[in-house]
Design a protein around this motif. Structure first.
Motif, PDB file in Angstrom:
ATOM      1  N   GLY A 146      43.648 -14.502 -55.841  1.00 58.77           N
ATOM      2  CA  GLY A 146      43.921 -15.899 -55.534  1.00 58.77           C
ATOM      3  C   GLY A 146      42.650 -16.703 -55.375  1.00 58.77           C
ATOM      4  O   GLY A 146      42.597 -17.884 -55.698  1.00 58.77           O
ATOM      5  N   LEU A 147      41.586 -16.069 -54.873  1.00 57.67           N
ATOM      6  CA  LEU A 147      40.305 -16.729 -54.649  1.00 57.67           C
ATOM      7  C   LEU A 147      39.218 -15.672 -54.675  1.00 57.67           C
ATOM      8  O   LEU A 147      39.363 -14.610 -54.079  1.00 57.67           O
ATOM      9  CB  LEU A 147      40.299 -17.429 -53.280  1.00 57.67           C
ATOM     10  CG  LEU A 147      38.976 -18.022 -52.826  1.00 57.67           C
ATOM     11  CD1 LEU A 147      38.618 -19.236 -53.679  1.00 57.67           C
ATOM     12  CD2 LEU A 147      39.044 -18.420 -51.362  1.00 57.67           C
ATOM     13  N   LEU A 148      38.138 -15.968 -55.390  1.00 56.49           N
ATOM     14  CA  LEU A 148      37.012 -15.054 -55.453  1.00 56.49           C
ATOM     15  C   LEU A 148      35.732 -15.867 -55.382  1.00 56.49           C
ATOM     16  O   LEU A 148      35.505 -16.753 -56.206  1.00 56.49           O
ATOM     17  CB  LEU A 148      37.049 -14.237 -56.752  1.00 56.49           C
ATOM     18  CG  LEU A 148      35.871 -13.297 -56.989  1.00 56.49           C
ATOM     19  CD1 LEU A 148      35.805 -12.229 -55.910  1.00 56.49           C
ATOM     20  CD2 LEU A 148      35.975 -12.664 -58.371  1.00 56.49           C
ATOM     21  N   THR A 149      34.928 -15.603 -54.357  1.00 58.67           N
ATOM     22  CA  THR A 149      33.616 -16.231 -54.219  1.00 58.67           C
ATOM     23  C   THR A 149      32.611 -15.139 -53.889  1.00 58.67           C
ATOM     24  O   THR A 149      32.973 -13.966 -53.780  1.00 58.67           O
ATOM     25  CB  THR A 149      33.598 -17.297 -53.096  1.00 58.67           C
ATOM     26  OG1 THR A 149      33.777 -16.646 -51.844  1.00 58.67           O
ATOM     27  CG2 THR A 149      34.670 -18.344 -53.302  1.00 58.67           C
ATOM     28  N   ARG A 150      31.361 -15.525 -53.680  1.00 54.62           N
ATOM     29  CA  ARG A 150      30.336 -14.539 -53.316  1.00 54.62           C
ATOM     30  C   ARG A 150      30.653 -13.859 -52.000  1.00 54.62           C
ATOM     31  O   ARG A 150      30.260 -12.714 -51.770  1.00 54.62           O
ATOM     32  CB  ARG A 150      28.982 -15.225 -53.187  1.00 54.62           C
ATOM     33  CG  ARG A 150      28.367 -15.620 -54.490  1.00 54.62           C
ATOM     34  CD  ARG A 150      27.023 -16.238 -54.261  1.00 54.62           C
ATOM     35  NE  ARG A 150      26.178 -15.270 -53.540  1.00 54.62           N
ATOM     36  CZ  ARG A 150      24.936 -15.484 -53.217  1.00 54.62           C
ATOM     37  NH1 ARG A 150      24.375 -16.622 -53.500  1.00 54.62           N
ATOM     38  NH2 ARG A 150      24.241 -14.573 -52.575  1.00 54.62           N
ATOM     39  N   ASP A 151      31.356 -14.559 -51.112  1.00 54.91           N
ATOM     40  CA  ASP A 151      31.566 -14.051 -49.758  1.00 54.91           C
ATOM     41  C   ASP A 151      33.010 -13.759 -49.396  1.00 54.91           C
ATOM     42  O   ASP A 151      33.289 -13.368 -48.270  1.00 54.91           O
ATOM     43  CB  ASP A 151      31.006 -15.051 -48.749  1.00 54.91           C
ATOM     44  CG  ASP A 151      29.524 -15.263 -48.933  1.00 54.91           C
ATOM     45  OD1 ASP A 151      28.820 -14.252 -49.116  1.00 54.91           O
ATOM     46  OD2 ASP A 151      29.078 -16.406 -48.911  1.00 54.91           O
ATOM     47  N   SER A 152      33.945 -13.988 -50.298  1.00 50.83           N
ATOM     48  CA  SER A 152      35.349 -13.752 -49.946  1.00 50.83           C
ATOM     49  C   SER A 152      36.170 -13.336 -51.153  1.00 50.83           C
ATOM     50  O   SER A 152      35.826 -13.621 -52.292  1.00 50.83           O
ATOM     51  CB  SER A 152      35.956 -15.002 -49.308  1.00 50.83           C
ATOM     52  OG  SER A 152      35.976 -16.056 -50.230  1.00 50.83           O
ATOM     53  N   LEU A 153      37.252 -12.664 -50.855  1.00 57.49           N
ATOM     54  CA  LEU A 153      38.207 -12.220 -51.865  1.00 57.49           C
ATOM     55  C   LEU A 153      39.596 -12.354 -51.269  1.00 57.49           C
ATOM     56  O   LEU A 153      39.871 -11.807 -50.206  1.00 57.49           O
ATOM     57  CB  LEU A 153      37.950 -10.760 -52.260  1.00 57.49           C
ATOM     58  CG  LEU A 153      39.008 -10.074 -53.110  1.00 57.49           C
ATOM     59  CD1 LEU A 153      39.155 -10.766 -54.461  1.00 57.49           C
ATOM     60  CD2 LEU A 153      38.677  -8.610 -53.283  1.00 57.49           C
ATOM     61  N   LEU A 156      43.020 -11.389 -47.127  1.00 59.05           N
ATOM     62  CA  LEU A 156      41.764 -12.108 -47.242  1.00 59.05           C
ATOM     63  C   LEU A 156      40.642 -11.234 -46.702  1.00 59.05           C
ATOM     64  O   LEU A 156      40.701 -10.774 -45.569  1.00 59.05           O
ATOM     65  CB  LEU A 156      41.822 -13.429 -46.468  1.00 59.05           C
ATOM     66  CG  LEU A 156      40.566 -14.285 -46.489  1.00 59.05           C
ATOM     67  CD1 LEU A 156      40.214 -14.703 -47.922  1.00 59.05           C
ATOM     68  CD2 LEU A 156      40.752 -15.508 -45.616  1.00 59.05           C
ATOM     69  N   TYR A 157      39.651 -10.998 -47.534  1.00 55.55           N
ATOM     70  CA  TYR A 157      38.489 -10.212 -47.145  1.00 55.55           C
ATOM     71  C   TYR A 157      37.293 -11.148 -47.102  1.00 55.55           C
ATOM     72  O   TYR A 157      37.009 -11.849 -48.062  1.00 55.55           O
ATOM     73  CB  TYR A 157      38.228  -9.093 -48.160  1.00 55.55           C
ATOM     74  CG  TYR A 157      39.399  -8.164 -48.310  1.00 55.55           C
ATOM     75  CD1 TYR A 157      39.542  -7.072 -47.468  1.00 55.55           C
ATOM     76  CD2 TYR A 157      40.371  -8.397 -49.281  1.00 55.55           C
ATOM     77  CE1 TYR A 157      40.626  -6.215 -47.594  1.00 55.55           C
ATOM     78  CE2 TYR A 157      41.459  -7.546 -49.404  1.00 55.55           C
ATOM     79  CZ  TYR A 157      41.572  -6.458 -48.570  1.00 55.55           C
ATOM     80  OH  TYR A 157      42.642  -5.626 -48.688  1.00 55.55           O
ATOM     81  N   LYS A 168      29.010 -11.699 -42.227  1.00 56.76           N
ATOM     82  CA  LYS A 168      27.752 -12.404 -42.026  1.00 56.76           C
ATOM     83  C   LYS A 168      27.874 -13.907 -42.269  1.00 56.76           C
ATOM     84  O   LYS A 168      27.052 -14.673 -41.800  1.00 56.76           O
ATOM     85  CB  LYS A 168      26.662 -11.817 -42.914  1.00 56.76           C
ATOM     86  CG  LYS A 168      26.296 -10.397 -42.549  1.00 56.76           C
ATOM     87  CD  LYS A 168      25.236  -9.861 -43.473  1.00 56.76           C
ATOM     88  CE  LYS A 168      24.904  -8.407 -43.133  1.00 56.76           C
ATOM     89  NZ  LYS A 168      23.914  -7.844 -44.042  1.00 56.76           N
ATOM     90  N   THR A 169      28.901 -14.310 -43.010  1.00 51.59           N
ATOM     91  CA  THR A 169      29.048 -15.731 -43.324  1.00 51.59           C
ATOM     92  C   THR A 169      29.866 -16.464 -42.285  1.00 51.59           C
ATOM     93  O   THR A 169      29.909 -17.690 -42.296  1.00 51.59           O
ATOM     94  CB  THR A 169      29.719 -15.929 -44.702  1.00 51.59           C
ATOM     95  OG1 THR A 169      31.038 -15.375 -44.653  1.00 51.59           O
ATOM     96  CG2 THR A 169      28.916 -15.269 -45.800  1.00 51.59           C
ATOM     97  N   LEU A 170      30.511 -15.755 -41.372  1.00 55.55           N
ATOM     98  CA  LEU A 170      31.300 -16.384 -40.334  1.00 55.55           C
ATOM     99  C   LEU A 170      30.399 -16.942 -39.238  1.00 55.55           C
ATOM    100  O   LEU A 170      29.473 -16.274 -38.796  1.00 55.55           O
ATOM    101  CB  LEU A 170      32.294 -15.396 -39.723  1.00 55.55           C
ATOM    102  CG  LEU A 170      33.345 -14.827 -40.679  1.00 55.55           C
ATOM    103  CD1 LEU A 170      34.178 -13.791 -39.950  1.00 55.55           C
ATOM    104  CD2 LEU A 170      34.220 -15.925 -41.223  1.00 55.55           C
TER     105      LEU A 170
END
Length: 52
Positions: free
Chosen positions: A22-29, A43-44, A48-50
């Motif tokens: 549904g969503l893929l970025t450098r910091d989440s899947l 959601l993964y 470190k980005t939180l």
């Protein structure tokens, strides 16, 4: 996704699922398992980005 689950008595149960990204970025899947109502997703996030 293929894998297995080990039950309390040590028995292995094989499972196989199909997810949609549904969503893929450098910091989440975000994986969508079911499109219908209710919609189920996982959601993964990179911890470190939180922000605290």
């Amino acid at each position: 996704m293929k894998g297995f689950d080990i039950t309390e008595d040590g028995t292995k149960e094989v499972y196989e699922t199909k997810e949609k990204i549904g969503l893929l970025t450098r910091d989440s899947l975000c994986l969508v398992v079911q499109e219908a109502s209710p919609r189920i997703a996982f959601l993964y996030l990179n911890a470190k980005t939180l922000k605290k």
